[in-house]
Scaffold this active site. Sequence first.
Site, mmCIF file in Angstrom:
data_model
loop_
_atom_site.group_PDB
_atom_site.id
_atom_site.type_symbol
_atom_site.label_atom_id
_atom_site.label_comp_id
_atom_site.label_asym_id
_atom_site.label_seq_id
_atom_site.Cartn_x
_atom_site.Cartn_y
_atom_site.Cartn_z
ATOM 1 N N HIS A 134 0.809 -1.225 0.000
ATOM 2 C CA HIS A 134 0.000 0.000 0.000
ATOM 3 C C HIS A 134 0.840 1.273 0.000
ATOM 4 O O HIS A 134 0.296 2.361 -0.203
ATOM 5 C CB HIS A 134 -0.925 0.040 1.220
ATOM 6 C CG HIS A 134 -1.925 -1.070 1.297
ATOM 7 N ND1 HIS A 134 -2.750 -1.392 0.243
ATOM 8 C CD2 HIS A 134 -2.230 -1.938 2.307
ATOM 9 C CE1 HIS A 134 -3.523 -2.410 0.599
ATOM 10 N NE2 HIS A 134 -3.224 -2.756 1.838
ATOM 11 N N GLY A 178 -1.910 2.474 4.725
ATOM 12 C CA GLY A 178 -2.314 1.099 4.997
ATOM 13 C C GLY A 178 -1.283 0.261 5.716
ATOM 14 O O GLY A 178 -1.038 -0.887 5.324
#
Length: 392
Positions: A132, A140
């Site tokens: 991410h 994330g």
Amino acid sequence: MSGDVARAVAYVVSSELIAASSQLPSNKNRSSTVHSLIHAFGLSKRVKVLRPHRASYKDLCVYHTREYLDAVLSPQSSTDINEAFGLDSDCPPFPLLPTYVSLVAGCALTAAQALISNTAQITICWDGGRHHAQKGEAAGFCYVADCVLALMALKRAPPRSPGEHKPRTMYIDLDLHFSDAVSQAFASSSASRVPQILTLSIHHASPGFYPASPLSSLPTPTDPSFSPYTLSLPLHPGASSHTYARLLPILTRLKSTFSPSYIVLQCGVDALAGDPCGISNWSLEGLNAFVSEVLRWRIPTMMLGGGGYDTPNAARAWTSLTAIALGEPLALDAQIPDHKLFPLYAPSFTLDVPSGMMQDKNTEAFLQKIEACYAEVIRVLEERMKTASSPS
């Protein structure tokens, strides 16, 4: 894989990496738990252990912006600076963050170089798989784009044999969450050439589920902007080993059509039954079978970690996959060896992560829809590959 000729397996780790990764706020002490179990089963004696080098600022700048690196590598960044680069909320700063970023990136680059130099045919970085992390911000639970850096390193590798095409890499992501940063980094709509990277993310997707991305949906091959090199396989809740097994023929056909020189396999385990995410119902037996099939392709492969928020189950899974990479699978009912973290594996004290009672909402009609969609995806991919390789 036990009947196959054994391949050299490189395991990238160091005490410094474990110490830094064990501070990761989203996965406190997971790294030390994983490596301790792998060592307790005696697997660390059967692999070629490689110490990761620290990625330099220059190494990291191959993908990340200088502004982000200046923030994430500085322990004295202010709150305002941190917030501007995603270093808050789910990605807060922590004491060993600069060390963590340089070593996790260095881990992936060390693994890539081992494949390129044929030092190993399989490389393992369980502290990596941070899919991410964006070019200019953390996101994330991910602070560094090690997956992207590894793919870029493999992209720069020389052809594996004289006269062969530039190396191609197929990235397969098994994490519960969509590989947004990796897919975005290599998204291509070019029909005039064959990109060196094909990304395929198998994940859960639903309204409000992280991360929101237009790339996370089932492909629409009739869309003029469709790219057969940036692919998603979104699943409904309760995805079981049966559902994942139905996807394997699709992966095999994509592999055969794209003809990759390398595989990068992100083995996030938050889709396993019992994970706190509570979305999927994959058993360790099913995960083992899936990864074994990918390794049977006998293409040089990098195996990365990723999500997984039940720490003992993540350790069970990555220990089991390490043994599979070595061609010496462990029995699911294998007893957890006595070691300092033994109490974490109560009450079963065995390796297995069985499926739960969750209903698999990936119906036969939905799986047939996926298969029909990917039959067309593969047809388009075949056409693009032929067109791009034809003399002009």
